[in-house]
Enzyme design. Structure first.
Site, PDB file in Angstrom:
ATOM      1  N   ARG A  13     -18.731  -5.886  -2.003  1.00  0.00           N
ATOM      2  CA  ARG A  13     -18.623  -4.988  -0.847  1.00  0.00           C
ATOM      3  C   ARG A  13     -19.992  -4.664  -0.251  1.00  0.00           C
ATOM      4  NH1 ARG A  13     -13.677  -1.264  -3.225  1.00  0.00           N
ATOM      5  NH2 ARG A  13     -11.978  -2.254  -2.060  1.00  0.00           N
ATOM      6  N   THR A  36     -15.518   1.678  -2.845  1.00  0.00           N
ATOM      7  CA  THR A  36     -14.693   1.500  -1.645  1.00  0.00           C
ATOM      8  C   THR A  36     -15.549   1.520  -0.383  1.00  0.00           C
ATOM      9  OG1 THR A  36     -12.941   2.705  -2.818  1.00  0.00           O
ATOM     10  CG2 THR A  36     -12.657   2.410  -0.441  1.00  0.00           C
ATOM     11  N   GLU A  54       1.064  -5.703  -8.475  1.00  0.00           N
ATOM     12  CA  GLU A  54       0.435  -6.316  -7.297  1.00  0.00           C
ATOM     13  C   GLU A  54       0.467  -7.841  -7.373  1.00  0.00           C
ATOM     14  OE1 GLU A  54      -2.592  -2.594  -6.335  1.00  0.00           O
ATOM     15  OE2 GLU A  54      -3.432  -4.539  -6.869  1.00  0.00           O
ATOM     16  N   ASN A 107     -13.507  -3.397   4.290  1.00  0.00           N
ATOM     17  CA  ASN A 107     -14.369  -3.514   3.105  1.00  0.00           C
ATOM     18  C   ASN A 107     -14.170  -4.808   2.311  1.00  0.00           C
ATOM     19  OD1 ASN A 107     -11.941  -2.819   2.018  1.00  0.00           O
ATOM     20  ND2 ASN A 107     -12.656  -0.998   0.942  1.00  0.00           N
ATOM     21  N   TYR A 161       0.811  -1.216   0.000  1.00  0.00           N
ATOM     22  CA  TYR A 161       0.000   0.000   0.000  1.00  0.00           C
ATOM     23  C   TYR A 161       0.855   1.282   0.000  1.00  0.00           C
ATOM     24  CZ  TYR A 161      -4.508  -2.374   0.593  1.00  0.00           C
ATOM     25  OH  TYR A 161      -5.654  -3.122   0.395  1.00  0.00           O
ATOM     26  N   HIS A 192      -9.955  -6.400  -1.967  1.00  0.00           N
ATOM     27  CA  HIS A 192      -9.133  -5.470  -2.742  1.00  0.00           C
ATOM     28  C   HIS A 192      -9.270  -5.809  -4.218  1.00  0.00           C
ATOM     29  CE1 HIS A 192      -5.618  -3.201  -4.128  1.00  0.00           C
ATOM     30  NE2 HIS A 192      -5.346  -4.260  -4.869  1.00  0.00           N
TER      31      HIS A 192
HETATM   32  P1  IDP Z   1      -9.951   0.745  -3.131  1.00  0.00           P
HETATM   33  O1  IDP Z   1      -9.607  -0.439  -2.226  1.00  0.00           O
HETATM   34  O2  IDP Z   1     -11.425   0.795  -3.468  1.00  0.00           O
HETATM   35  O3  IDP Z   1      -9.073   0.824  -4.360  1.00  0.00           O
HETATM   36  P2  IDP Z   1      -8.343   2.896  -1.987  1.00  0.00           P
HETATM   37  O4  IDP Z   1      -8.707   4.344  -2.032  1.00  0.00           O
HETATM   38  O5  IDP Z   1      -7.249   2.405  -2.868  1.00  0.00           O
HETATM   39  O6  IDP Z   1      -9.692   2.061  -2.255  1.00  0.00           O
HETATM   40  O7  IDP Z   1      -7.997   2.560  -0.463  1.00  0.00           O
HETATM   41  C1  IDP Z   1      -7.324   1.377  -0.105  1.00  0.00           C
HETATM   42  C2  IDP Z   1      -7.986   0.814   1.121  1.00  0.00           C
HETATM   43  O8  IDP Z   1      -7.785   1.695   2.223  1.00  0.00           O
HETATM   44  C3  IDP Z   1      -9.508   0.652   1.048  1.00  0.00           C
HETATM   45  O9  IDP Z   1      -9.933  -0.503   0.361  1.00  0.00           O
HETATM   46  C4  IDP Z   1      -9.894   0.633   2.524  1.00  0.00           C
HETATM   47  O10 IDP Z   1      -9.635  -0.643   3.137  1.00  0.00           O
HETATM   48  C5  IDP Z   1      -8.913   1.663   3.090  1.00  0.00           C
HETATM   49  N1  IDP Z   1      -9.509   3.017   3.109  1.00  0.00           N
HETATM   50  C6  IDP Z   1      -9.810   3.804   2.042  1.00  0.00           C
HETATM   51  N2  IDP Z   1     -10.330   4.973   2.430  1.00  0.00           N
HETATM   52  C7  IDP Z   1     -10.362   4.949   3.786  1.00  0.00           C
HETATM   53  C8  IDP Z   1     -10.828   5.886   4.787  1.00  0.00           C
HETATM   54  O11 IDP Z   1     -11.280   6.979   4.483  1.00  0.00           O
HETATM   55  N3  IDP Z   1     -10.687   5.472   6.088  1.00  0.00           N
HETATM   56  C9  IDP Z   1     -10.177   4.242   6.453  1.00  0.00           C
HETATM   57  N4  IDP Z   1      -9.743   3.354   5.543  1.00  0.00           N
HETATM   58  C10 IDP Z   1      -9.845   3.689   4.223  1.00  0.00           C
HETATM   59 MG    MG Z   2      -7.026   1.123  -4.479  1.00  0.00          MG
END
Ligand code: IDP
Ligand code: MG
Length: 141
Positions: free
Chosen positions: A103, A92, A127, A113, A50, A116
């Site tokens: 989700r 997300t 990845e 959530n 990440y 991934h």
């Molecule tokens: P994605 O998984 O839908 O691509 P990303 O923005 O890449 O979303 O974020 C990676 C992961 O970080 C998310 O799947 C979630 O587990 C966590 N995450 C994203 N936004 C937040 C937030 O606002 N608060 C806490 N965790 C978050």
């Molecule tokens: Mg992402």
């Protein structure tokens, strides 16, 4: 469009015994599994995976979450894999995810959530190589 993406069934979904249900939805949606394993991520591996999010406020929480228990990375193949997989998993934040998405069904909130999915063909390749060596990937022809 590329035909590879990386899925991870995250620790919350594994802990909730949803692994089988999620794999079933992935297969029913037409994806083929090239490789799969169960792994308990180390802190440094999760930080590396990440790394693009290292400046975000939620980065430490995200690393704690992803190292809280075993997860199941899965290398997937199908036409237009990245976009089709993101459609299958939904937004997300599960509150914003479409009905019937993984989700919507299994995520607890924007952090926990359940799954991934890679966000681009370029990141999908990176990845997949984070979890699998070339000789672990089934080459379907
Ligand atoms: P994605 O998984 O839908 O691509 P990303 O923005 O890449 O979303 O974020 C990676 C992961 O970080 C998310 O799947 C979630 O587990 C966590 N995450 C994203 N936004 C937040 C937030 O606002 N608060 C806490 N965790 C978050
Ligand atoms: Mg992402």
């Amino acid at each position: 469009m590329g035909n590879k993406t990386l899925a991870i069934i995250k620790p919350d979904a594994v802990g909730d015994k949803n692994t089988g249900k999620i794999i079933d939805m992935i297969l029913e949606a037409g994806f083929i599994i090239n490789a799969m394993k169960m792994i308990h991520l180390t802190k440094s591996s999760a930080q590396g995976f990440y790394a693009v999010h290292r400046e975000r406020a939620f980065f430490n929480e995200l690393v704690d979450y992803m190292t809280s228990g075993p997860c199941v990375p899965i290398a997937l193949e199908r036409d237009n894999a990245v976009e089709e997989f993101r459609k299958l998993i939904g937004a997300t934040d599960p509150a914003k995810a479409a009905e019937g998405t993984i989700r919507k069904l299994f995520a607890k909130n924007i952090q926990f959530n359940a799954v991934h999915g890679s966000d681009s063909d370029e990141n999908a390749v990176k990845e997949i190589s984070h979890f699998f060596s070339n000789d672990e990937l089934i080459n379907i022809k």
